[in-house]
Design a protein around this motif. Structure first.
Motif, PDB file in Angstrom:
ATOM      1  N   GLU A   1      -0.780  22.349 -17.453  1.00  0.00           N
ATOM      2  CA  GLU A   1      -0.567  22.585 -16.021  1.00  0.00           C
ATOM      3  C   GLU A   1      -1.551  23.639 -15.543  1.00  0.00           C
ATOM      4  O   GLU A   1      -1.882  24.566 -16.281  1.00  0.00           O
ATOM      5  N   GLY A   2      -2.011  23.508 -14.329  1.00  0.00           N
ATOM      6  CA  GLY A   2      -2.894  24.513 -13.756  1.00  0.00           C
ATOM      7  C   GLY A   2      -4.338  24.339 -14.198  1.00  0.00           C
ATOM      8  O   GLY A   2      -4.712  23.340 -14.809  1.00  0.00           O
ATOM      9  N   GLU A   3      -5.150  25.324 -13.865  1.00  0.00           N
ATOM     10  CA  GLU A   3      -6.578  25.283 -14.151  1.00  0.00           C
ATOM     11  C   GLU A   3      -6.893  26.093 -15.400  1.00  0.00           C
ATOM     12  O   GLU A   3      -6.209  27.061 -15.726  1.00  0.00           O
ATOM     13  N   ASN A   4      -7.959  25.700 -16.077  1.00  0.00           N
ATOM     14  CA  ASN A   4      -8.455  26.458 -17.209  1.00  0.00           C
ATOM     15  C   ASN A   4      -9.055  27.762 -16.699  1.00  0.00           C
ATOM     16  O   ASN A   4      -9.344  27.895 -15.503  1.00  0.00           O
ATOM     17  N   ARG A   5      -9.302  28.733 -17.551  1.00  0.00           N
ATOM     18  CA  ARG A   5      -9.861  30.016 -17.132  1.00  0.00           C
ATOM     19  C   ARG A   5     -11.230  29.809 -16.503  1.00  0.00           C
ATOM     20  O   ARG A   5     -11.951  28.859 -16.839  1.00  0.00           O
ATOM     21  N   ASP A   6     -11.586  30.667 -15.571  1.00  0.00           N
ATOM     22  CA  ASP A   6     -12.892  30.637 -14.920  1.00  0.00           C
ATOM     23  C   ASP A   6     -13.930  31.064 -15.951  1.00  0.00           C
ATOM     24  O   ASP A   6     -13.932  32.211 -16.404  1.00  0.00           O
ATOM     25  N   LEU A   7     -14.807  30.155 -16.326  1.00  0.00           N
ATOM     26  CA  LEU A   7     -15.793  30.437 -17.365  1.00  0.00           C
ATOM     27  C   LEU A   7     -16.789  31.511 -16.952  1.00  0.00           C
ATOM     28  O   LEU A   7     -17.376  32.174 -17.802  1.00  0.00           O
ATOM     29  N   ALA A   8     -16.982  31.689 -15.647  1.00  0.00           N
ATOM     30  CA  ALA A   8     -17.903  32.730 -15.171  1.00  0.00           C
ATOM     31  C   ALA A   8     -17.184  34.057 -14.985  1.00  0.00           C
ATOM     32  O   ALA A   8     -17.812  35.066 -14.689  1.00  0.00           O
ATOM     33  N   GLY A   9     -15.874  34.062 -15.158  1.00  0.00           N
ATOM     34  CA  GLY A   9     -15.088  35.276 -14.954  1.00  0.00           C
ATOM     35  C   GLY A   9     -14.916  36.075 -16.230  1.00  0.00           C
ATOM     36  O   GLY A   9     -15.572  35.832 -17.242  1.00  0.00           O
ATOM     37  N   HIS A  10     -13.981  36.988 -16.189  1.00  0.00           N
ATOM     38  CA  HIS A  10     -13.763  37.900 -17.304  1.00  0.00           C
ATOM     39  C   HIS A  10     -12.337  37.820 -17.833  1.00  0.00           C
ATOM     40  O   HIS A  10     -11.872  38.751 -18.485  1.00  0.00           O
TER      41      HIS A  10
ATOM     42  N   ALA B   1     -13.733  31.396 -24.720  1.00  0.00           N
ATOM     43  CA  ALA B   1     -15.018  31.355 -24.017  1.00  0.00           C
ATOM     44  C   ALA B   1     -15.706  30.014 -24.265  1.00  0.00           C
ATOM     45  O   ALA B   1     -16.079  29.318 -23.330  1.00  0.00           O
ATOM     46  N   HIS B   2     -15.885  29.654 -25.518  1.00  0.00           N
ATOM     47  CA  HIS B   2     -16.401  28.335 -25.870  1.00  0.00           C
ATOM     48  C   HIS B   2     -16.218  28.116 -27.364  1.00  0.00           C
ATOM     49  O   HIS B   2     -15.881  29.039 -28.092  1.00  0.00           O
ATOM     50  N   PHE B   3     -16.421  26.878 -27.785  1.00  0.00           N
ATOM     51  CA  PHE B   3     -16.499  26.584 -29.205  1.00  0.00           C
ATOM     52  C   PHE B   3     -17.736  25.739 -29.421  1.00  0.00           C
ATOM     53  O   PHE B   3     -18.274  25.165 -28.461  1.00  0.00           O
ATOM     54  N   ALA B   4     -18.234  25.697 -30.652  1.00  0.00           N
ATOM     55  CA  ALA B   4     -19.540  25.081 -30.909  1.00  0.00           C
ATOM     56  C   ALA B   4     -19.477  24.110 -32.076  1.00  0.00           C
ATOM     57  O   ALA B   4     -18.731  24.313 -33.032  1.00  0.00           O
ATOM     58  N   TYR B   5     -20.312  23.082 -31.967  1.00  0.00           N
ATOM     59  CA  TYR B   5     -20.497  22.109 -33.032  1.00  0.00           C
ATOM     60  C   TYR B   5     -21.961  22.079 -33.423  1.00  0.00           C
ATOM     61  O   TYR B   5     -22.841  22.133 -32.566  1.00  0.00           O
ATOM     62  N   VAL B   6     -22.215  21.959 -34.708  1.00  0.00           N
ATOM     63  CA  VAL B   6     -23.575  21.828 -35.227  1.00  0.00           C
ATOM     64  C   VAL B   6     -23.909  20.342 -35.297  1.00  0.00           C
ATOM     65  O   VAL B   6     -23.091  19.523 -35.722  1.00  0.00           O
ATOM     66  N   THR B   7     -25.122  19.999 -34.872  1.00  0.00           N
ATOM     67  CA  THR B   7     -25.597  18.624 -34.928  1.00  0.00           C
ATOM     68  C   THR B   7     -26.976  18.596 -35.566  1.00  0.00           C
ATOM     69  O   THR B   7     -27.696  19.595 -35.550  1.00  0.00           O
TER      70      THR B   7
END
Length: 146
Positions: free
Chosen positions: A61-70, A75-81
């Motif tokens: 429900e609701g919005e995800n956190r503002d990625l440009a905010g604090h 913050a993010h997750f990463a995959y190696v390719t």
């Protein structure tokens, strides 16, 4: 030890599958079901390969956190390719635009996308097998030279 899965609560599992199927065409739905989470019904599924997967639940429900905010949160997750250009092409073909470019680095290429639930996902291709080069912080290295 390795990371087996990430559990993401989302509003639309179908939209998430469109994104992650483009990024990982070899992944499949490993398991799925329905249940209840703290009094609210939910559908869930595990999308991945034999070793890694994303657990997706549709009771968000609701919005995800503002990625440009604090705000506190992911913050993010990463995959190696092994082929960043192929990942970019598949995601672009599926209708997803690059959210922001990665750093200019001699030992790796990376790029960021935002999935349909608002999670930032980094994809990185390493251009060196030498850990000291792969893990080198270029900003720190520049400062040390100066």
């Amino acid at each position: 030890m390795y990371l087996e899965h990430v559990n993401l609560v989302v509003a639309d599992i179908g939209a998430m599958l469109n994104f992650y199927r483009a990024a990982f065409p070899h992944w499949h739905i490993r398991d799925e079901g329905q249940g209840e989470w703290y009094g609210k019904p939910r559908k869930w599924l595990h999308f991945g390969d034999d070793y890694h997967y994303l657990a997706l639940s549709d009771h968000g429900e609701g919005e995800n956190r503002d990625l440009a905010g604090h705000s506190v949160g992911l913050a993010h997750f990463a995959y190696v390719t092994n082929n960043l250009n192929a990942v970019i092409a598949r995601l672009n073909t599926a209708g997803f635009a690059i959210a922001k470019p990665g750093a200019d680095d001699p030992y790796r290429k990376n790029i960021y996308f935002v999935d349909p639930a608002g999670f930032e996902v980094e994809f990185v291709e390493y251009l060196s097998d030498i850990p000291a080069e792969r893990n080198l912080n270029q900003d720190k290295a520049r400062k040390e030279v100066l």
